[in-house]
Write a protein that holds these residues in place. Structure first.
Motif: not given
Length: 192
Positions: A17-24, A26-45
Motif C-alpha cells: 500500500h505504501e509503495l503504491r501511494r508513494a508512486r501516486g 491507483t489500484l486500476a493503474e497497478l492492475a494494468a501494469e501487473t496483470g493482477l486484478t484491482a480486487s486482488t491488489l486491494s485484498r493483498l494491501e
C-alpha cells in the motif's frame, strides 16, 4: 508455517500500500501494469489475501524494488543502501531510503527544459522538501513561479497544485524528501 513467516506475510500488505501511494498509482493503474486484478491488489494491501510468489514478482517489478523489500527479508547487518535508479514519468529517481512509510528521501534527475512529458500542475496528499544539487529548476506552486539554482531549497504542501522541471539546457538534480501523509521534514541544528 511458523510465527516468523506469518508475521512477514502479514506485513507485506502495508508495504504494498505504501509503495503504491508513494508512486501516486491507483489500484486500476497497478492492475494494468501487473496483470493482477484491482480486487486482488486491494485484498493483498489490506491483508485479506496472503501473497504468493506469482503475485509478488510483478509487484516488485512494477514498484521498482527488490523482492526482499516487499517481504522484509531479515537484515544482514549491512546498513548501506544499495541505490537502484528507476525511470518514472520521464524522470530518473534514486530512492535513498529503504523502509516503507514515513518520510522518504530521493535523488531526482529532471531532463533538460523542453523535454519533460508535461507541464501540467498536479496535486496529491503529502508534503515535500527539495534541495537543488545541480542545474536550475522551474518550480510552479499554485499561481506563483520560481527558479531555483544549486544550494536553494523549497518546502511545500503537495495538495497545492505544483510542477517542477529543469529550467535549462542541462538536467537538474534534486535531493527530495517526501512525506505521503503530510509529514514535514524537520531540520534542526545540532546541539553541543
Amino acid at each position: 508455517m511458523g510465527k516468523v513467516e506469518d508475521d512477514v506475510l502479514a506485513a507485506v500488505g502495508s508495504r504494498l500500500h505504501e509503495l503504491r501511494r508513494a508512486r501516486g498509482t491507483t489500484l486500476a493503474e497497478l492492475a494494468a501494469e501487473t496483470g493482477l486484478t484491482a480486487s486482488t491488489l486491494s485484498r493483498l494491501e489490506n491483508g485479506k489475501l496472503r501473497p504468493t510468489l506469482e503475485q509478488l514478482l510483478p509487484l516488485a517489478r512494477a514498484h521498482g524494488v527488490p523482492l526482499d523489500d516487499l517481504v522484509a527479508a531479515p537484515p544482514t547487518g549491512d546498513p548501506r543502501i544499495h541505490l537502484r535508479p528507476m525511470r518514472r514519468f520521464g524522470l530518473t529517481i534514486v530512492p535513498l531510503t529503504r523502509r516503507a512509510g514515513g518520510v522518504q528521501a530521493y535523488k531526482v534527475v529532471y531532463p533538460p527544459a523542453g523535454r519533460a512529458r508535461t507541464r501540467k500542475l498536479q496535486s496529491h496528499d503529502g508534503y515535500e522538501w527539495f534541495y537543488v544539487l545541480n542545474g536550475h529548476v522551474r518550480f510552479r506552486l499554485g499561481e506563483q513561479e520560481y527558479e531555483l539554482g544549486p544550494g536553494e531549497a523549497a518546502e511545500f504542501d503537495t495538495r497545492t497544485p505544483h510542477w517542477i522541471g529543469s529550467a535549462g539546457a542541462q538536467p537538474a538534480e534534486l535531493l527530495t524528501l517526501f512525506g505521503a501523509q503530510g509529514e514535514r521534514a524537520h531540520l534542526s541544528a545540532p546541539s553541543y
